[in-house]
Design an enzyme around this catalytic site. Sequence first.
Site, PDB file in Angstrom:
ATOM      1  N   CYS A 201      -4.230  -3.999   8.553  1.00 54.45           N
ATOM      2  CA  CYS A 201      -5.247  -3.576   7.579  1.00 54.45           C
ATOM      3  C   CYS A 201      -6.228  -4.712   7.297  1.00 54.45           C
ATOM      4  O   CYS A 201      -7.418  -4.475   7.070  1.00 54.45           O
ATOM      5  CB  CYS A 201      -4.576  -3.132   6.279  1.00 54.45           C
ATOM      6  SG  CYS A 201      -3.633  -1.608   6.415  1.00 54.45           S
TER       7      CYS A 201
ATOM      8  N   CYS B 110      17.130   6.314  25.364  1.00 62.03           N
ATOM      9  CA  CYS B 110      16.781   5.341  24.322  1.00 62.03           C
ATOM     10  C   CYS B 110      17.830   4.230  24.284  1.00 62.03           C
ATOM     11  O   CYS B 110      19.036   4.519  24.276  1.00 62.03           O
ATOM     12  CB  CYS B 110      16.701   6.028  22.963  1.00 62.03           C
ATOM     13  SG  CYS B 110      16.413   4.888  21.580  1.00 62.03           S
TER      14      CYS B 110
ATOM     15  N   ASP C  85       4.419  -3.214   7.799  1.00 60.78           N
ATOM     16  CA  ASP C  85       3.128  -3.281   8.496  1.00 60.78           C
ATOM     17  C   ASP C  85       3.209  -4.057   9.800  1.00 60.78           C
ATOM     18  O   ASP C  85       2.192  -4.531  10.311  1.00 60.78           O
ATOM     19  CB  ASP C  85       2.064  -3.903   7.579  1.00 60.78           C
ATOM     20  CG  ASP C  85       2.436  -5.312   7.112  1.00 60.78           C
ATOM     21  OD1 ASP C  85       3.495  -5.826   7.529  1.00 60.78           O
ATOM     22  OD2 ASP C  85       1.671  -5.881   6.313  1.00 60.78           O
TER      23      ASP C  85
ATOM     24  N   GLY D 161       0.797  -1.219   0.000  1.00 58.70           N
ATOM     25  CA  GLY D 161       0.000   0.000   0.000  1.00 58.70           C
ATOM     26  C   GLY D 161       0.826   1.263   0.000  1.00 58.70           C
ATOM     27  O   GLY D 161       0.588   2.182  -0.790  1.00 58.70           O
TER      28      GLY D 161
ATOM     29  N   ASN E  16      -5.342  -6.975  -2.648  1.00 65.95           N
ATOM     30  CA  ASN E  16      -4.351  -5.886  -2.629  1.00 65.95           C
ATOM     31  C   ASN E  16      -4.713  -4.762  -3.590  1.00 65.95           C
ATOM     32  O   ASN E  16      -4.308  -3.608  -3.394  1.00 65.95           O
ATOM     33  CB  ASN E  16      -2.969  -6.394  -3.034  1.00 65.95           C
ATOM     34  CG  ASN E  16      -2.428  -7.517  -2.157  1.00 65.95           C
ATOM     35  OD1 ASN E  16      -1.698  -8.375  -2.634  1.00 65.95           O
ATOM     36  ND2 ASN E  16      -2.784  -7.510  -0.876  1.00 65.95           N
ATOM     37  N   LEU E  17      -5.446  -5.083  -4.648  1.00 68.07           N
ATOM     38  CA  LEU E  17      -5.616  -4.132  -5.747  1.00 68.07           C
ATOM     39  C   LEU E  17      -6.492  -2.938  -5.399  1.00 68.07           C
ATOM     40  O   LEU E  17      -6.549  -1.965  -6.159  1.00 68.07           O
ATOM     41  CB  LEU E  17      -6.183  -4.865  -6.972  1.00 68.07           C
ATOM     42  CG  LEU E  17      -5.355  -6.074  -7.451  1.00 68.07           C
ATOM     43  CD1 LEU E  17      -5.972  -6.684  -8.690  1.00 68.07           C
ATOM     44  CD2 LEU E  17      -3.913  -5.677  -7.702  1.00 68.07           C
TER      45      LEU E  17
ATOM     46  N   LYS F  55       5.488  -9.739  -5.658  1.00 65.45           N
ATOM     47  CA  LYS F  55       5.265  -8.291  -5.652  1.00 65.45           C
ATOM     48  C   LYS F  55       6.483  -7.525  -6.156  1.00 65.45           C
ATOM     49  O   LYS F  55       6.342  -6.511  -6.850  1.00 65.45           O
ATOM     50  CB  LYS F  55       4.884  -7.817  -4.250  1.00 65.45           C
ATOM     51  CG  LYS F  55       3.454  -8.124  -3.854  1.00 65.45           C
ATOM     52  CD  LYS F  55       3.101  -7.473  -2.515  1.00 65.45           C
ATOM     53  CE  LYS F  55       1.645  -7.758  -2.141  1.00 65.45           C
ATOM     54  NZ  LYS F  55       1.283  -7.148  -0.839  1.00 65.45           N
TER      55      LYS F  55
ATOM     56  N   ARG G 287      -5.775  -0.889  -3.213  1.00 61.18           N
ATOM     57  CA  ARG G 287      -4.894   0.195  -2.756  1.00 61.18           C
ATOM     58  C   ARG G 287      -3.457   0.076  -3.273  1.00 61.18           C
ATOM     59  O   ARG G 287      -2.731   1.067  -3.282  1.00 61.18           O
ATOM     60  CB  ARG G 287      -4.867   0.231  -1.216  1.00 61.18           C
ATOM     61  CG  ARG G 287      -4.278  -1.022  -0.606  1.00 61.18           C
ATOM     62  CD  ARG G 287      -4.663  -1.238   0.842  1.00 61.18           C
ATOM     63  NE  ARG G 287      -4.125  -2.498   1.354  1.00 61.18           N
ATOM     64  CZ  ARG G 287      -4.680  -3.685   1.128  1.00 61.18           C
ATOM     65  NH1 ARG G 287      -5.757  -3.784   0.373  1.00 61.18           N
ATOM     66  NH2 ARG G 287      -4.141  -4.783   1.614  1.00 61.18           N
TER      67      ARG G 287
END
Length: 378
Positions: A309, A366, A251, A161, A190-191, A206, A193
Amino acid sequence: MAKTYADLLQEVKAAIRQVSLEDLKERLESGEEVILVDVREKDEWRQGHVPGAIHIPRGFLEMQSGSRLPDKEAKIVTMCAAGIRSAFAAKVLQDLGYRNVESANPGFNQWKDQGFPTTQPFAFTDAQLNRYSRHLLLPEVGEQGQAKLLQGRVLLLGAGGLGSPAALYLAAAGVGTIGLVDGDTVDESNLQRQVLHGLDRVGESKVESGKRTIENLNPDVNVISFNERLTRQNVDRIFDQDWDVIVDGLDNFATRYLVNDASVWKDIPVVHGSIFRFDGQVTTFWPRHGPCYRCLYPEPPPPHLAPSCAEAGVLGVLPGAIGTLQATEAVKIVLERGDPLVGRLLQYDSLQMQFRTFKLRRNKECPVCGDHPTITDY
């Protein structure tokens, strides 16, 4: 009686200061802060110029001087082929309020004949001059900037995406080398987005689908395919290829932490993007310039607070907006122009059509980028 050209040139030279080529060379080599403005035409510039000079053709000087030469107290030397156009250019800059302007006399032709340092600009083909013509018109890009893009290297993590719009616009902009990392195959879901792919690519890798699309869009782009998921075992091999910037379209949190740690240790800026339903966010993590991903998220949130998602859904056009912003950040970094989102988080609410910016601060505690890091290995 009307003035002749000779009269006008004499008046102009009397009104400005001139500098010999020998003196100019000595000042440049000594490190004196001098802005050398080459006012020759593009075809002359392409045949060679003085290293470090900026190019503003004489016909554009009045229009571009404000943006290209913002400091009117700076030391400026104009140069042309023989010292005539540069004299008129120096007079114009003086009239515009620049206080320290000189004209090189005689000019570049003599500079070159005397064996003084010159450099050859990037050699564009006629097709490239046409393809990137809108970039070349931008003073902030121009031929030097476009050459940087064509010699640039951007690594895209994910060809989904966020990676899809980022890849398309980076390729269209002429980024010369694009790396694609993704171990997934194209699915019909997937198509909605992922605009890098199409129905004829369902079931295909991909990265291979993305490579075909990019090469069809711009044959100048060399696509390096990594048909694999990013892991501790391959991160060094993939990252150690002289990337200028990484675009994060991942993601999952575990891989984002891996990317963060590797990029901090290898000093590679990362343009981070993420999306959730109708909202998205973008920031740039640049080692030693600002906070890192672990400063923003010391620990991953519970799974129920950060569904994927596939679990929560996403507005199809949202990745296009966020991925394009990521591509913009990457282009700015390659060009060394503008102010990247370092230390700033840009949030986008598509339902309310609102952008908000939040300040991010480096965490001195950190475990990766802090003063006393405790995480030093994958």
